[in-house]
Scaffold this active site. Structure first.
Site, mmCIF file in Angstrom:
data_model
loop_
_atom_site.group_PDB
_atom_site.id
_atom_site.type_symbol
_atom_site.label_atom_id
_atom_site.label_comp_id
_atom_site.label_asym_id
_atom_site.label_seq_id
_atom_site.Cartn_x
_atom_site.Cartn_y
_atom_site.Cartn_z
ATOM 1 N N SER A 262 -105.837 60.675 14.505
ATOM 2 C CA SER A 262 -106.684 61.453 13.599
ATOM 3 C C SER A 262 -108.148 61.151 13.879
ATOM 4 C CB SER A 262 -106.372 61.090 12.150
ATOM 5 O OG SER A 262 -106.853 59.788 11.870
ATOM 6 N N LYS A 263 -109.003 61.949 13.276
ATOM 7 C CA LYS A 263 -110.425 61.731 13.450
ATOM 8 C C LYS A 263 -110.817 60.364 12.887
ATOM 9 C CE LYS A 263 -114.718 63.524 11.703
ATOM 10 N NZ LYS A 263 -115.417 62.311 12.097
ATOM 11 N N ARG A 264 -110.102 59.969 11.832
ATOM 12 C CA ARG A 264 -110.398 58.664 11.235
ATOM 13 C C ARG A 264 -110.156 57.521 12.221
ATOM 14 N NH1 ARG A 264 -106.940 58.688 6.841
ATOM 15 N NH2 ARG A 264 -107.164 60.957 6.889
ATOM 16 N N GLY A 266 -110.601 57.679 15.395
ATOM 17 C CA GLY A 266 -111.759 57.698 16.279
ATOM 18 C C GLY A 266 -112.946 57.000 15.635
ATOM 19 N N ASP A 267 -113.189 57.333 14.369
ATOM 20 C CA ASP A 267 -114.316 56.715 13.646
ATOM 21 C C ASP A 267 -114.107 55.207 13.528
ATOM 22 O OD1 ASP A 267 -115.306 59.229 13.389
ATOM 23 O OD2 ASP A 267 -114.659 59.511 11.307
#
Ligand code: GLU
Length: 505
Positions: A262-264, A266-267
């Site tokens: 998920s994008k999370r 990546g963050d």
């Protein structure tokens, strides 16, 4: 039967930035199309107006341009099967919804959200299907007159697909083999909504794949649960013979732990999940992209291609042409592919290492300029060639090689203590005099003359070179000394020696 022409599509919904998993899906479609002399179509699935995000379509197109994934037909490319934006195909879908209604394969349902909610509270695991539809408010339970009256007075309704229960639906998937699902677990999916006069994803997707003569549907695993419904829709329309073959690609998984990337993630772990930087028009949030993070598009393509497929050999570096040749849809893995971010960096490093120095220099010049330096292209090309093996990203190159462009202002304390001896100033002045007399300031010539001088004088090679490095670089790092001095040129080299002697004396 003659082989069907390969026509595949990438059909994103413009709901935001394109996720890196979507890029992989598009890439596999591209490789498959190219390999088979087929066509790749770019279709925009924008029938859910509530999720439309302005700028998303342009973003997706720009991403593929950067990555070198080319489309043959579709939105912005044209073609004979258009329009390719679903919101421009309303009339077409309406026609096919009407066909299903006329043939009794779909029905109109008037149940309000409140009514549905009440039902859900009454019946555990309520599902709108063969077991419940006859107790609902729809064209199967109301009279023709009542239905017409409701439609004509503008009551909101949806059209639902009438799924026959207790039937095994076979989905033949190129990657997963035969998947069998019993139709009783499916609900009567909404195909059309009167509120916006638009079809839902399922109907539009099937109608378009049929009308655009799509031969293979290659898409993410998250769409596998929809496949039985899609098979039933093909059958309802009588299109079984031209039904595309399915291939559901493995999920991209988190680098650590289980579950979907998920994008999370990546963050949290510090890597982009989008091809390009994305500026969310609603929240204003900026998300990093592979391009802006300094990745070469070829490296991103190579890395993504191997997430879910491999050539069956140890070869890891594969150009787009090699991928087109070697890619094999039938050998994609069923299991999810872990997103190994360190590997992405490794690929980028490899691509930088093998890239043309001139091309890299063109990428690096804006960074040099951004640091206030106007350097000639030839010098940048040489520096890039000397230093690129030390970085994974072009943007990291500046810190590594800035001494080629800016003279040191200070001298690293630790290095000075260790490398700058009592006799260093004297030696460096002597070295400067030697260099001064060299006309041909090429690497080889300098090296030859300086080495001879050191030998003749019986000086300690290491001491001279370490002090020399400190004067030019300001610290103990950098490539071969004469690489540095020959790039700097005689004048700058001497200037730096004199200044260091002055300051460090
Ligand atoms: N519009 C769907 C998406 O956003 C397409 C799914 C499919 O390829 O059928 O991914």
């Amino acid at each position: 039967m003659s082989e069907r022409k390969v026509r595949v599509r990438f059909a994103p919904s413009p709901t935001g930035a394109l996720h890196i998993g979507g890029v992989r899906t598009a890439l596999y479609n591209y490789l498959f199309a190219r390999q088979n002399g087929g066509e790749l179509i770019f279709r925009i699935e924008d029938t859910d107006s509530s999720r439309f995000v302005p700028g998303a379509e342009e973003y997706i197109l720009e991403s593929f341009k950067w990555l070198g994934i080319k489309f043959d037909e579709g939105v912005s490319f044209g073609g004979n099967y258009g329009p390719y934006r679903q919101s421009e195909r309303r009339d077409i879908y309406k026609k096919y919804v009407d066909i299903l209604l006329e043939e009794g394969k779909a029905y109109i349902a008037f149940d309000t959200p409140q009514e549905l909610e009440t039902r859900r509270n009454e019946i555990a695991n309520f599902q709108y299907d063969a077991s419940t539809r006859l107790s609902m408010r729809n064209s199967l339970t109301l009279s023709k007159e009542e239905v017409n009256e409701l439609v004509n007075n503008g009551s909101q309704y949806v059209v639902r697909f009438k799924i026959e229960p207790n039937e095994d639906v076979h989905v033949n998937d190129i990657i997963r083999g035969e998947v069998i699902i019993n139709s009783s677990i499916l609900d009567d999916k909404v195909l059309f909504k009167s509120s916006d006069q638009l079809p839902t994803y399922h109907l539009a997707n099937i109608v378009d794949d049929h009308l655009m003569d799509i031969s293979h549907v290659i898409r993410g695993e998250e769409w596998l649960p929809s496949a039985p419904l899609h098979v039933l829709l093909y059958r309802a329309f009588g299109w079984e013979d031209t039904m595309p073959k399915f291939a559901h690609l493995p999920l991209l998984l988190k680098p650590d732990g289980n579950g979907k990337l998920s994008k999370r993630d990546g963050d949290r772990l510090g890597f982009p999940v989008f091809p390009l930087e994305w500026h969310d028009p609603k929240s204003g949030e900026v998300s990093s992209g592979y391009r802006e993070s300094g990745y070469l598009p070829e490296a991103v393509i190579n890395f993504l291609a191997l997430l879910g497929w491999n050539p069956g050999t140890n070869q890891e570096i594969l150009s787009m042409d090699e991928l087109i040749q070697l890619f094999d849809l039938t050998h994609c893995s069923k299991a999810g592919a872990k997103f190994d971010f360190e590997k992405a960096k490794w690929f980028n490093h490899e691509y930088i290492l093998h890239a043309d120095n001139r091309e890299l220099a063109e990428m690096f010049i804006p960074i040099v300029k951004g640091n206030g330096i106007d350097a000639p292209l030839e010098k940048v090309v040489t520096v890039v060639g000397l230093m690129k093996d030390r970085v994974s990203f072009m943007k990291d190159l500046w810190d590594t090689c800035k001494f080629f462009f800016v003279a040191p202002e200070t001298y690293d304390e630790k290095t000075t203590k260790k490398r700058w001896k009592e006799d260093s100033p004297e030696m460096m002045l002597e070295l400067a005099a030697v260099l001064e007399n060299i006309d041909d300031f090429s690497l080889e010539n300098q090296e030859k003359i300086v080495m001879k001088w050191i030998e003749d004088k019986g000086y300690h090679l290491g001491n001279i070179m370490n002090a020399f490095r400190l004067t030019l670089v300001g610290e103990g790092k950098g490539p071969h000394m004469f690489d540095i001095s020959s790039v700097l040129g005689k004048e700058e080299t001497l200037k730096r020696i004199y200044r260091a002697v002055e300051v460090l004396k």
